[in-house]
Design a protein around this motif. Sequence first.
Motif, PDB file in Angstrom:
ATOM      1  N   THR A  49     -16.127 -51.368  24.049  1.00  0.00           N
ATOM      2  CA  THR A  49     -16.606 -51.155  25.116  1.00  0.00           C
ATOM      3  C   THR A  49     -16.165 -49.711  25.781  1.00  0.00           C
ATOM      4  O   THR A  49     -17.000 -49.023  26.143  1.00  0.00           O
ATOM      5  CB  THR A  49     -16.425 -51.784  26.449  1.00  0.00           C
ATOM      6  OG1 THR A  49     -14.834 -52.204  26.353  1.00  0.00           O
ATOM      7  CG2 THR A  49     -16.910 -53.280  26.264  1.00  0.00           C
ATOM      8  N   LEU A  50     -14.890 -49.540  25.513  1.00  0.00           N
ATOM      9  CA  LEU A  50     -14.176 -48.100  25.656  1.00  0.00           C
ATOM     10  C   LEU A  50     -14.266 -47.296  24.532  1.00  0.00           C
ATOM     11  O   LEU A  50     -13.722 -47.672  23.627  1.00  0.00           O
ATOM     12  CB  LEU A  50     -12.859 -48.428  26.512  1.00  0.00           C
ATOM     13  CG  LEU A  50     -12.912 -49.045  28.027  1.00  0.00           C
ATOM     14  CD1 LEU A  50     -11.525 -49.351  28.384  1.00  0.00           C
ATOM     15  CD2 LEU A  50     -13.621 -48.309  29.173  1.00  0.00           C
ATOM     16  N   SER A  51     -14.319 -45.880  24.798  1.00  0.00           N
ATOM     17  CA  SER A  51     -14.248 -45.173  23.767  1.00  0.00           C
ATOM     18  C   SER A  51     -12.520 -44.993  23.223  1.00  0.00           C
ATOM     19  O   SER A  51     -11.759 -45.033  24.283  1.00  0.00           O
ATOM     20  CB  SER A  51     -14.503 -43.782  24.104  1.00  0.00           C
ATOM     21  OG  SER A  51     -14.122 -42.460  23.146  1.00  0.00           O
ATOM     22  N   THR A  52     -12.309 -44.847  22.008  1.00  0.00           N
ATOM     23  CA  THR A  52     -10.836 -44.384  21.658  1.00  0.00           C
ATOM     24  C   THR A  52     -10.863 -43.117  20.978  1.00  0.00           C
ATOM     25  O   THR A  52      -9.849 -42.957  20.493  1.00  0.00           O
ATOM     26  CB  THR A  52     -10.479 -45.823  20.619  1.00  0.00           C
ATOM     27  OG1 THR A  52     -11.303 -45.819  19.531  1.00  0.00           O
ATOM     28  CG2 THR A  52     -10.944 -46.884  21.221  1.00  0.00           C
ATOM     29  N   ASN A  53     -11.853 -42.358  20.976  1.00  0.00           N
ATOM     30  CA  ASN A  53     -11.787 -41.079  20.322  1.00  0.00           C
ATOM     31  C   ASN A  53     -10.672 -40.228  20.972  1.00  0.00           C
ATOM     32  O   ASN A  53     -10.389 -40.223  22.350  1.00  0.00           O
ATOM     33  CB  ASN A  53     -13.055 -40.480  20.556  1.00  0.00           C
ATOM     34  CG  ASN A  53     -14.115 -41.064  19.438  1.00  0.00           C
ATOM     35  OD1 ASN A  53     -13.738 -41.747  18.619  1.00  0.00           O
ATOM     36  ND2 ASN A  53     -15.355 -41.007  20.120  1.00  0.00           N
ATOM     37  N   ALA A  54      -9.779 -39.546  20.299  1.00  0.00           N
ATOM     38  CA  ALA A  54      -8.920 -38.538  20.679  1.00  0.00           C
ATOM     39  C   ALA A  54      -8.097 -39.089  21.805  1.00  0.00           C
ATOM     40  O   ALA A  54      -7.526 -40.166  21.434  1.00  0.00           O
ATOM     41  CB  ALA A  54      -9.789 -37.188  21.402  1.00  0.00           C
ATOM     42  N   GLN A  55      -7.667 -38.686  23.054  1.00  0.00           N
ATOM     43  CA  GLN A  55      -6.713 -39.075  24.048  1.00  0.00           C
ATOM     44  C   GLN A  55      -7.138 -40.288  24.861  1.00  0.00           C
ATOM     45  O   GLN A  55      -6.471 -40.979  25.199  1.00  0.00           O
ATOM     46  CB  GLN A  55      -6.521 -37.977  24.928  1.00  0.00           C
ATOM     47  CG  GLN A  55      -5.765 -36.925  24.127  1.00  0.00           C
ATOM     48  CD  GLN A  55      -6.794 -35.798  23.836  1.00  0.00           C
ATOM     49  OE1 GLN A  55      -7.969 -35.957  23.902  1.00  0.00           O
ATOM     50  NE2 GLN A  55      -6.106 -34.538  23.544  1.00  0.00           N
ATOM     51  N   THR A  56      -8.403 -40.820  24.545  1.00  0.00           N
ATOM     52  CA  THR A  56      -9.099 -41.985  25.056  1.00  0.00           C
ATOM     53  C   THR A  56      -8.426 -43.172  24.680  1.00  0.00           C
ATOM     54  O   THR A  56      -8.363 -44.291  25.077  1.00  0.00           O
ATOM     55  CB  THR A  56     -10.629 -42.048  25.185  1.00  0.00           C
ATOM     56  OG1 THR A  56     -10.799 -42.164  23.746  1.00  0.00           O
ATOM     57  CG2 THR A  56     -11.129 -41.074  25.892  1.00  0.00           C
ATOM     58  N   GLY A  57      -7.947 -42.969  23.364  1.00  0.00           N
ATOM     59  CA  GLY A  57      -7.212 -44.242  22.493  1.00  0.00           C
ATOM     60  C   GLY A  57      -5.643 -43.940  22.854  1.00  0.00           C
ATOM     61  O   GLY A  57      -5.255 -44.960  22.366  1.00  0.00           O
ATOM     62  N   ASP A  58      -4.923 -43.120  23.322  1.00  0.00           N
ATOM     63  CA  ASP A  58      -3.802 -42.987  23.524  1.00  0.00           C
ATOM     64  C   ASP A  58      -3.553 -43.775  24.938  1.00  0.00           C
ATOM     65  O   ASP A  58      -4.021 -43.706  25.948  1.00  0.00           O
ATOM     66  CB  ASP A  58      -3.232 -41.667  23.895  1.00  0.00           C
ATOM     67  CG  ASP A  58      -3.301 -40.872  22.579  1.00  0.00           C
ATOM     68  OD1 ASP A  58      -2.905 -41.460  21.654  1.00  0.00           O
ATOM     69  OD2 ASP A  58      -3.586 -39.675  22.658  1.00  0.00           O
ATOM     70  N   SER A  59      -2.436 -44.583  24.975  1.00  0.00           N
ATOM     71  CA  SER A  59      -2.169 -45.340  26.113  1.00  0.00           C
ATOM     72  C   SER A  59      -0.517 -45.899  26.194  1.00  0.00           C
ATOM     73  O   SER A  59       0.133 -45.003  25.276  1.00  0.00           O
ATOM     74  CB  SER A  59      -2.848 -46.947  25.812  1.00  0.00           C
ATOM     75  OG  SER A  59      -2.674 -47.807  26.797  1.00  0.00           O
ATOM     76  N   MET A  60      -0.397 -46.765  27.206  1.00  0.00           N
ATOM     77  CA  MET A  60       1.101 -47.031  27.082  1.00  0.00           C
ATOM     78  C   MET A  60       1.265 -48.117  28.238  1.00  0.00           C
ATOM     79  O   MET A  60       0.483 -48.681  28.619  1.00  0.00           O
ATOM     80  CB  MET A  60       1.829 -45.705  28.069  1.00  0.00           C
ATOM     81  CG  MET A  60       1.317 -45.805  29.426  1.00  0.00           C
ATOM     82  SD  MET A  60       1.678 -44.188  30.648  1.00  0.00           S
ATOM     83  CE  MET A  60       0.815 -43.079  30.060  1.00  0.00           C
ATOM     84  N   ILE A  61       2.549 -48.525  27.881  1.00  0.00           N
ATOM     85  CA  ILE A  61       2.947 -49.746  28.905  1.00  0.00           C
ATOM     86  C   ILE A  61       4.253 -49.008  29.644  1.00  0.00           C
ATOM     87  O   ILE A  61       5.093 -48.356  29.091  1.00  0.00           O
ATOM     88  CB  ILE A  61       3.745 -50.981  28.179  1.00  0.00           C
ATOM     89  CG1 ILE A  61       2.687 -51.582  27.455  1.00  0.00           C
ATOM     90  CG2 ILE A  61       4.219 -51.865  29.242  1.00  0.00           C
ATOM     91  CD1 ILE A  61       3.173 -52.729  26.264  1.00  0.00           C
ATOM     92  N   LEU A  62       3.958 -48.837  30.925  1.00  0.00           N
ATOM     93  CA  LEU A  62       4.949 -47.801  31.853  1.00  0.00           C
ATOM     94  C   LEU A  62       5.883 -49.151  32.235  1.00  0.00           C
ATOM     95  O   LEU A  62       5.394 -49.866  32.883  1.00  0.00           O
ATOM     96  CB  LEU A  62       4.043 -47.172  32.811  1.00  0.00           C
ATOM     97  CG  LEU A  62       5.237 -46.330  33.863  1.00  0.00           C
ATOM     98  CD1 LEU A  62       5.903 -45.447  33.175  1.00  0.00           C
ATOM     99  CD2 LEU A  62       4.447 -45.868  34.965  1.00  0.00           C
ATOM    100  N   GLU A  63       7.209 -48.764  32.008  1.00  0.00           N
ATOM    101  CA  GLU A  63       7.863 -49.712  32.717  1.00  0.00           C
ATOM    102  C   GLU A  63       8.988 -49.106  33.690  1.00  0.00           C
ATOM    103  O   GLU A  63       9.444 -48.047  33.539  1.00  0.00           O
ATOM    104  CB  GLU A  63       9.080 -50.369  31.469  1.00  0.00           C
ATOM    105  CG  GLU A  63      10.117 -51.114  32.107  1.00  0.00           C
ATOM    106  CD  GLU A  63      11.048 -51.554  30.971  1.00  0.00           C
ATOM    107  OE1 GLU A  63      12.304 -51.632  31.293  1.00  0.00           O
ATOM    108  OE2 GLU A  63      10.599 -51.961  29.870  1.00  0.00           O
ATOM    109  N   VAL A  64       9.125 -49.685  34.822  1.00  0.00           N
ATOM    110  CA  VAL A  64       9.719 -49.012  35.932  1.00  0.00           C
ATOM    111  C   VAL A  64      10.739 -50.083  36.443  1.00  0.00           C
ATOM    112  O   VAL A  64      10.318 -51.143  36.838  1.00  0.00           O
ATOM    113  CB  VAL A  64       8.717 -48.480  36.998  1.00  0.00           C
ATOM    114  CG1 VAL A  64       9.403 -47.746  38.212  1.00  0.00           C
ATOM    115  CG2 VAL A  64       7.680 -47.411  36.452  1.00  0.00           C
TER     116      VAL A  64
END
Length: 388
Positions: free
Chosen positions: A310-325
Amino acid sequence: MANSRLVQLLSLSFISCCFFVGIGIGVFIKFGQLQPSDAATTSTEFEPFPFAIPEPTPPPGKEHLDTITIKAVGDIIPGTNFPNYRLPRLSNQLLPRSVRAYLQGSDILFGNLETSLTNYPYTTKDISRGQVFAFRSPPAYAQLFAEAGFNVFNMANNHAMDFGKVGFQDTMNNLKAVGIATLGHKNQILYKKTNNIPVAMIGFSPYNMYNSIHDLAAAQTLVTRAKNKVKIVVISMHAGAEGTEAIHLKNQTEFFYGENRGNSIKFARAMVDAGADLVLGHGPHVPRAMEIYKGKLIAYSLGNFLGYRTLSTNAQTGDSMILEVKLNSAGDLVSSKIIPIRMDRQGIPHIDQLFQTVKLMRYLNNQAFPNNPLKITKKGEILVLNSK
């Protein structure tokens, strides 16, 4: 005769030695190779390098009781069965075990759910128009997310109402049934208590049906009301334009296909001014810079997290994270880190062993906030430096 007996004894000794050596080699092979064999067969799911798989949550102690740990991810669309069928053969494929391991160990696990968990057949959108999408996912997926540890989902976004009020209510009911609270409803303040520390969470978006980012006065009133009751206030912010062209944060009002998506910097800082201790941004479908503002962490966009076909993963759209705070009981930032994720072509998240997201975030931070007292190490640790 003696020589014959000697030959027999030597032969028997030789055979015995070979027998015991053979056993020894077999034992060595069995136990010496067992661990590498297991590692090889599971390496596609468990990826311990460069991180270590998180240890189980520590038993209650003074330090543990004085802090809460929040883990947050960005946009989630676990496939859709409308208008055509784009779902995995097995739902467990959506969240690989290696990723699930890093989702563990938090008091609050947050995500931005951009779909409807319903069987309702009618969408409220005209999907015949270009760039108009309606997403509908099986209600059973609520259990999948609960098992992964999620306990708060934002619904103040542009897809939660894809199937109208019926689909929206179904989604809330299905999530509530598995213990996942929903965020972003009009005038809602979600109160939670973890480690005996009261926490308030409020969700905002560009749409008036939810708490709006366009009404700063009303937003600040909600934050102030929450702060009068608890020490920790966490803000969910759905704001900003979308796509790789919107990856650079700007202190100005953003538009996407003519829609006013707000000024993320202005809104987030106004929330901190009103008493917020953490702001979690989502919606642009790419990661964006982070900053420390008045001692509080603002993550302007966590990017995509799960977007099966459903979502594009091209270039930076595929860069993701789990942010821990980690925050203490007064709402002060104790520590934080980025666990980098990369989505594959199907939109399934995997641990990013190349640290692409970390490299991207270091670059974006330097571009957006060169004097920001927040620095990110090559391993994703967020350092808060003294600022003058």
